[in-house]
Design a protein around this motif. Structure first.
Motif, PDB file in Angstrom:
ATOM      1  N   PHE A  94     -35.664 -41.255   1.788  1.00  0.00           N
ATOM      2  CA  PHE A  94     -36.513 -40.656   2.499  1.00  0.00           C
ATOM      3  C   PHE A  94     -37.699 -40.946   2.864  1.00  0.00           C
ATOM      4  CE2 PHE A  94     -31.843 -38.706   1.850  1.00  0.00           C
ATOM      5  CZ  PHE A  94     -31.768 -38.268   3.292  1.00  0.00           C
ATOM      6  N   VAL A  95     -38.449 -40.726   3.808  1.00  0.00           N
ATOM      7  CA  VAL A  95     -39.510 -41.025   3.819  1.00  0.00           C
ATOM      8  C   VAL A  95     -40.244 -39.917   4.579  1.00  0.00           C
ATOM      9  CG1 VAL A  95     -41.456 -42.410   4.729  1.00  0.00           C
ATOM     10  CG2 VAL A  95     -39.562 -43.611   3.523  1.00  0.00           C
ATOM     11  N   ALA A  96     -41.341 -39.062   4.883  1.00  0.00           N
ATOM     12  CA  ALA A  96     -42.297 -38.021   5.219  1.00  0.00           C
ATOM     13  C   ALA A  96     -42.910 -38.563   6.696  1.00  0.00           C
ATOM     14  CB  ALA A  96     -42.881 -37.752   4.298  1.00  0.00           C
ATOM     15  N   GLY A  97     -42.541 -38.738   8.085  1.00  0.00           N
ATOM     16  CA  GLY A  97     -42.948 -39.037   8.792  1.00  0.00           C
ATOM     17  C   GLY A  97     -44.401 -38.153   9.042  1.00  0.00           C
ATOM     18  N   PRO A  98     -44.968 -38.460  10.295  1.00  0.00           N
ATOM     19  CA  PRO A  98     -45.876 -37.536  10.732  1.00  0.00           C
ATOM     20  C   PRO A  98     -45.272 -36.040  10.471  1.00  0.00           C
ATOM     21  CG  PRO A  98     -45.764 -39.589  12.443  1.00  0.00           C
ATOM     22  CD  PRO A  98     -45.125 -39.466  10.940  1.00  0.00           C
ATOM     23  N   GLY A  99     -46.171 -35.223  10.693  1.00  0.00           N
ATOM     24  CA  GLY A  99     -45.301 -33.766  10.749  1.00  0.00           C
ATOM     25  C   GLY A  99     -44.308 -33.150   9.774  1.00  0.00           C
ATOM     26  N   VAL A 100     -44.342 -34.009   8.717  1.00  0.00           N
ATOM     27  CA  VAL A 100     -43.598 -33.864   7.280  1.00  0.00           C
ATOM     28  C   VAL A 100     -43.977 -33.689   6.721  1.00  0.00           C
ATOM     29  CG1 VAL A 100     -41.312 -34.352   5.910  1.00  0.00           C
ATOM     30  CG2 VAL A 100     -41.138 -34.475   8.867  1.00  0.00           C
ATOM     31  N   GLY A 101     -44.552 -32.678   5.730  1.00  0.00           N
ATOM     32  CA  GLY A 101     -44.735 -32.442   4.323  1.00  0.00           C
ATOM     33  C   GLY A 101     -44.779 -33.222   3.058  1.00  0.00           C
ATOM     34  N   THR A 102     -45.434 -33.324   2.419  1.00  0.00           N
ATOM     35  CA  THR A 102     -44.935 -34.114   0.922  1.00  0.00           C
ATOM     36  C   THR A 102     -45.651 -33.000  -0.147  1.00  0.00           C
ATOM     37  OG1 THR A 102     -46.008 -35.844   1.531  1.00  0.00           O
ATOM     38  CG2 THR A 102     -45.713 -35.773  -0.568  1.00  0.00           C
ATOM     39  N   VAL A 103     -44.768 -32.794  -0.904  1.00  0.00           N
ATOM     40  CA  VAL A 103     -44.418 -32.229  -1.866  1.00  0.00           C
ATOM     41  C   VAL A 103     -45.837 -32.428  -3.499  1.00  0.00           C
ATOM     42  CG1 VAL A 103     -43.630 -30.755  -4.464  1.00  0.00           C
ATOM     43  CG2 VAL A 103     -42.062 -32.051  -2.147  1.00  0.00           C
ATOM     44  N   THR A 104     -46.641 -31.733  -3.430  1.00  0.00           N
ATOM     45  CA  THR A 104     -47.978 -32.701  -4.099  1.00  0.00           C
ATOM     46  C   THR A 104     -47.907 -31.173  -5.844  1.00  0.00           C
ATOM     47  OG1 THR A 104     -49.058 -30.931  -3.327  1.00  0.00           O
ATOM     48  CG2 THR A 104     -49.031 -32.753  -2.208  1.00  0.00           C
ATOM     49  N   LYS A 105     -47.319 -29.977  -5.672  1.00  0.00           N
ATOM     50  CA  LYS A 105     -46.959 -29.225  -6.635  1.00  0.00           C
ATOM     51  C   LYS A 105     -46.043 -28.578  -7.451  1.00  0.00           C
ATOM     52  CE  LYS A 105     -50.938 -26.049  -5.549  1.00  0.00           C
ATOM     53  NZ  LYS A 105     -51.499 -24.704  -5.397  1.00  0.00           N
ATOM     54  N   PRO A 106     -45.812 -29.100  -9.109  1.00  0.00           N
ATOM     55  CA  PRO A 106     -44.193 -28.854  -9.307  1.00  0.00           C
ATOM     56  C   PRO A 106     -43.755 -27.476  -9.259  1.00  0.00           C
ATOM     57  CG  PRO A 106     -46.053 -28.174 -11.390  1.00  0.00           C
ATOM     58  CD  PRO A 106     -46.655 -28.871  -9.845  1.00  0.00           C
ATOM     59  N   GLY A 107     -42.879 -27.435  -9.622  1.00  0.00           N
ATOM     60  CA  GLY A 107     -41.739 -26.079  -9.232  1.00  0.00           C
ATOM     61  C   GLY A 107     -41.049 -25.757  -8.175  1.00  0.00           C
ATOM     62  N   LEU A 108     -40.882 -26.882  -7.239  1.00  0.00           N
ATOM     63  CA  LEU A 108     -40.147 -26.659  -6.229  1.00  0.00           C
ATOM     64  C   LEU A 108     -38.789 -27.463  -6.459  1.00  0.00           C
ATOM     65  CD1 LEU A 108     -42.912 -27.611  -3.270  1.00  0.00           C
ATOM     66  CD2 LEU A 108     -41.417 -25.321  -3.892  1.00  0.00           C
ATOM     67  N   PRO A 109     -37.940 -27.248  -5.893  1.00  0.00           N
ATOM     68  CA  PRO A 109     -36.485 -28.542  -5.909  1.00  0.00           C
ATOM     69  C   PRO A 109     -36.844 -30.001  -5.365  1.00  0.00           C
ATOM     70  CG  PRO A 109     -36.074 -26.920  -3.903  1.00  0.00           C
ATOM     71  CD  PRO A 109     -37.562 -27.066  -4.262  1.00  0.00           C
ATOM     72  N   LEU A 110     -37.692 -30.465  -5.808  1.00  0.00           N
ATOM     73  CA  LEU A 110     -37.773 -31.629  -4.830  1.00  0.00           C
ATOM     74  C   LEU A 110     -39.060 -31.903  -6.284  1.00  0.00           C
ATOM     75  CD1 LEU A 110     -38.193 -31.573  -1.183  1.00  0.00           C
ATOM     76  CD2 LEU A 110     -36.257 -32.866  -2.340  1.00  0.00           C
ATOM     77  N   ARG A 111     -38.888 -33.372  -6.327  1.00  0.00           N
ATOM     78  CA  ARG A 111     -40.429 -33.777  -7.449  1.00  0.00           C
ATOM     79  C   ARG A 111     -41.329 -34.050  -6.556  1.00  0.00           C
ATOM     80  NH1 ARG A 111     -36.216 -37.288  -8.551  1.00  0.00           N
ATOM     81  NH2 ARG A 111     -37.604 -39.276  -7.369  1.00  0.00           N
ATOM     82  N   VAL A 112     -43.037 -33.961  -7.157  1.00  0.00           N
ATOM     83  CA  VAL A 112     -44.423 -34.500  -6.887  1.00  0.00           C
ATOM     84  C   VAL A 112     -43.906 -35.637  -6.198  1.00  0.00           C
ATOM     85  CG1 VAL A 112     -46.567 -34.945  -7.352  1.00  0.00           C
ATOM     86  CG2 VAL A 112     -45.151 -32.499  -8.650  1.00  0.00           C
ATOM     87  N   GLY A 113     -44.774 -35.784  -4.920  1.00  0.00           N
ATOM     88  CA  GLY A 113     -45.074 -37.241  -4.259  1.00  0.00           C
ATOM     89  C   GLY A 113     -43.426 -37.329  -3.059  1.00  0.00           C
ATOM     90  N   GLU A 114     -42.441 -36.585  -3.350  1.00  0.00           N
ATOM     91  CA  GLU A 114     -41.486 -36.811  -2.511  1.00  0.00           C
ATOM     92  C   GLU A 114     -41.937 -36.154  -1.175  1.00  0.00           C
ATOM     93  OE1 GLU A 114     -37.965 -37.917  -2.879  1.00  0.00           O
ATOM     94  OE2 GLU A 114     -38.848 -39.030  -3.987  1.00  0.00           O
ATOM     95  N   PRO A 115     -41.424 -36.331  -0.034  1.00  0.00           N
ATOM     96  CA  PRO A 115     -41.090 -36.357   0.940  1.00  0.00           C
ATOM     97  C   PRO A 115     -40.473 -34.352   0.987  1.00  0.00           C
ATOM     98  CG  PRO A 115     -39.856 -37.579   1.584  1.00  0.00           C
ATOM     99  CD  PRO A 115     -40.150 -37.593   0.245  1.00  0.00           C
ATOM    100  N   ALA A 116     -41.150 -33.918   2.123  1.00  0.00           N
ATOM    101  CA  ALA A 116     -40.299 -32.443   2.027  1.00  0.00           C
ATOM    102  C   ALA A 116     -39.256 -32.302   2.848  1.00  0.00           C
ATOM    103  CB  ALA A 116     -41.358 -31.197   2.452  1.00  0.00           C
ATOM    104  N   ILE A 117     -38.169 -33.062   1.957  1.00  0.00           N
ATOM    105  CA  ILE A 117     -36.939 -32.444   2.829  1.00  0.00           C
ATOM    106  C   ILE A 117     -36.381 -32.418   1.939  1.00  0.00           C
ATOM    107  CG2 ILE A 117     -34.977 -33.982   4.079  1.00  0.00           C
ATOM    108  CD1 ILE A 117     -37.180 -35.823   4.717  1.00  0.00           C
ATOM    109  N   ASN A 118     -35.549 -30.693   2.065  1.00  0.00           N
ATOM    110  CA  ASN A 118     -34.529 -29.950   0.856  1.00  0.00           C
ATOM    111  C   ASN A 118     -33.906 -31.072   0.650  1.00  0.00           C
ATOM    112  OD1 ASN A 118     -36.876 -28.429   0.927  1.00  0.00           O
ATOM    113  ND2 ASN A 118     -35.572 -26.737   0.726  1.00  0.00           N
ATOM    114  N   PRO A 119     -32.738 -29.945  -0.515  1.00  0.00           N
ATOM    115  CA  PRO A 119     -32.128 -31.381  -1.157  1.00  0.00           C
ATOM    116  C   PRO A 119     -30.658 -30.644  -0.128  1.00  0.00           C
ATOM    117  CG  PRO A 119     -33.088 -29.927  -2.749  1.00  0.00           C
ATOM    118  CD  PRO A 119     -33.535 -29.910  -1.569  1.00  0.00           C
ATOM    119  N   VAL A 120     -30.332 -29.575   0.185  1.00  0.00           N
ATOM    120  CA  VAL A 120     -29.341 -30.126   1.685  1.00  0.00           C
ATOM    121  C   VAL A 120     -29.330 -31.008   2.320  1.00  0.00           C
ATOM    122  CG1 VAL A 120     -28.065 -27.956   3.035  1.00  0.00           C
ATOM    123  CG2 VAL A 120     -27.936 -27.026   0.277  1.00  0.00           C
TER     124      VAL A 120
END
Length: 357
Positions: A94-120
């Protein structure tokens, strides 16, 4: 006569539909329009394609998000998926295209650096990609780039910047369905806010009912942005989540009206779901020795703020009394969790008019 409120579809469901259509076209099956998907609870909605494009080794399809009758910030957003073949054995990337965020802080259900596309949504897309691959003879190794038109601008109206999700929106949803006015996205954001604060090692967070109380709490205690929880009306959501995921100290900050409701035992502070109880305020006045005459005037007051002003004129600290009663309500919800609670009551100008704890 108006009918029941209309349900809508999450960004995750829209991204899954667009991805399914794009991969089908990439494997030679043409763009299915409308494209039907299966949601986690078995519903099979169909989505019309707003855009489609097939070019060599990639295909793009887009759908317009319909949030139904929910006042969702992403209602009407164009969500697109560009699918291209990946290297054999790489699976789905999965890749974050324009308008989709990237995770920059720990604590979310995604690793830092991952596109903000949630697990489900990721799981939904993987399942549908596998079905399309089986039907059209694909290998299933693909790169999926999800984009949201104007997503970076829309994200400024969400919790994402505070949660450390930068560059755009998150692709969300656990059921695929948006239930109107369920406020599930707000409550989920509160939980993720606690997770991010804990991962950052914060020992003090503040649940605030609005921007004024948030500013006061931040200035009063020197709290960084990731320790501030935009609680809104959902005091119960903050308290119940901290009961299971404790932080050593919690400040609850808000106006006299909303915190009067918390003092009266309400955990949902929305005006449509709870009301200020003048009888409870009059009871506080009597218990503090304010006398029957003042108690009667408080009982007849138009608002909690009016009652506060009456008590201020009489030299009785109603703000402190409300704060202490609200603190007891909060402590009762937290039960035995190792969370110390204090309460700060402010007026509309941001002046502190009551404190407890």
């Amino acid at each position: 006569m108006s009918g029941p409120l209309r349900h809508g579809w999450t960004t995750g469901a829209c991204a899954t539909a667009a991805t399914t259509a794009a991969y089908t076209a990439l494997l030679g099956g043409g763009f299915p329009d409308p494209v039907e998907i299966t949601l986690p609870k078995g519903q099979r909605p169909a989505f019309a394609l707003a855009r489609e494009e097939l070019s060599g080794d990639r295909a793009m399809a887009a759908v317009v998000k319909d949030a139904g009758d929910d006042p969702d910030v992403t209602h009407g957003a164009l969500i697109s998926s560009t699918v291209r073949h990946g290297a054999p054995g790489t699976g789905v990337v999965f890749v974050a295209g324009p308008g989709v965020g990237t995770v920059t802080k720990p604590g979310l259900p995604l690793r830092v650096g991952e596109p903000a596309i949630n697990p489900v949504p990721r799981r939904m897309m993987r399942e549908h990609l596998a079905e399309v691959a089986a039907r059209y003879g694909g290998g299933g190794d693909v790169v999926v780039e999800i984009s949201v038109e104007h997503g970076e601008e829309l994200a400024r109206r969400t919790w994402n910047p505070r949660l450390g999700i930068l560059g755009g929106l998150s692709i969300l949803g656990t059921t695929g369905v948006v239930v109107p006015y369920s406020c599930s996205a707000w409550i989920d954001s509160i939980r993720r806010g606690v997770d991010v604060a804990r991962a950052a090692g914060r020992v003090h967070v503040a649940g605030c009912t609005g921007s004024t109380s948030e500013r006061v709490a931040a200035e009063l205690y020197g709290l960084p942005e990731d320790a501030l929880l935009d609680m809104g009306d959902f005091a119960g959501a903050v308290l119940k989540y901290l009961r299971r995921h404790p932080v050593p100290r919690l400040t609850v900050a808000g106006g006299i009206g909303k915190l009067s409701k918390l003092a009266d035992g309400h955990l949902d502070l929305h005006s449509g779901r709870s009301q200020v109880n003048p009888g409870m305020l009059a009871e506080l006045v009597r218990a503090a020795g304010g006398g029957e005459e003042l108690a009667g005037r408080v009982l007849a007051a138009n608002t909690a703020l009016h009652a506060l002003h009456l008590c201020q004129e009489a030299g009785l600290p109603l703000g402190d009394l409300v704060a202490e009663r609200a603190r007891r309500t909060a402590a009762g919800v937290l039960r035995d969790a190792p969370v110390a609670v204090d309460v700060v009551v402010v007026d509309r100008a941001g002046v502190i008019v009551g404190r407890a704890g």
